[in-house]
Design an enzyme around this catalytic site. Structure first.
Site, PDB file in Angstrom:
ATOM      1  N   ASP A  68       0.858  -1.184   0.000  1.00  0.00           N
ATOM      2  CA  ASP A  68       0.000   0.000   0.000  1.00  0.00           C
ATOM      3  C   ASP A  68       0.892   1.231   0.000  1.00  0.00           C
ATOM      4  OD1 ASP A  68      -2.427  -1.380   0.066  1.00  0.00           O
ATOM      5  OD2 ASP A  68      -2.559  -1.341   2.245  1.00  0.00           O
TER       6      ASP A  68
ATOM      7  N   ASP B  77      -7.218  -1.412  -4.525  1.00  0.00           N
ATOM      8  CA  ASP B  77      -8.315  -1.021  -3.633  1.00  0.00           C
ATOM      9  C   ASP B  77      -9.251  -0.027  -4.316  1.00  0.00           C
ATOM     10  OD1 ASP B  77      -7.169  -2.609  -1.640  1.00  0.00           O
ATOM     11  OD2 ASP B  77      -6.012  -0.930  -0.827  1.00  0.00           O
TER      12      ASP B  77
END
Length: 166
Positions: A124, A142
């Site tokens: 991330d 995401d």
């Protein structure tokens, strides 16, 4: 829409989604640090490399390793397999629904690939904020999942309003 067209559309969404996500993660791993936060647009966009052992917003990160592994690798894998089969075989699905489901599948698959490649974690690196509101750290996969979910909601709402009005 026939099976060949559905599969072609699904593959196109999959190829673009996974390619952009994996490329952005490779760039993030090569250029960002877990120790330094880069801020842009007055701090509204922050880039910082993180390794997410949990699911969305690190949910499940504190679970015992074996349970987390089972849920996030095997459980997600089974869910994604079911999702892609459903999307491919659903003869009633319109183009918007196929794209939306393919985005959810693609984002989930790209994050699952991370877990397999990196030994259990997802890369991330994005964080947005506006005043006191801010997101957790996330990635392009995401975004694909959330965009697909919003599209499914809008497609479903459109279909329901048409049946109520029609």
């Amino acid at each position: 829409m026939n099976l060949r067209k559905r599969l072609s559309l699904m593959f196109a969404v999959f190829a673009v989604s996974v390619l952009i996500d994996q490329l952005s993660k490779a760039i993030a791993k090569a250029t960002l640090s877990m120790d330094v936060v880069r801020e842009y647009f007055g701090g509204s966009l922050k880039l910082v490399l993180t390794h997410n052992d949990g699911a969305f917003l690190s949910l499940g990160e504190a679970l015992p390793s074996a349970l987390r592994h089972t849920l996030l690798l095997i459980g997600v894998g089974i869910f994604l397999l079911g999702l892609v089969i459903y999307t491919a075989l659903n003869k009633r699905a319109d183009t918007g629904t196929i794209i939306a489901l393919s985005m959810v599948f693609s984002g989930g698959l790209s994050n699952l690939l991370d877990r397999i490649i990196y030994g259990g974690y997802v890369v991330d690196f994005l964080n947005f904020s506006l005043g006191s509101w801010h997101t957790g750290v996330f990635n392009v996969a995401d975004i694909a999942i959330m965009a697909g979910a919003v599209m499914l909601f809008l497609v479903g709402f459109k279909g329901k309003s048409r049946s109520v009005l029609g």
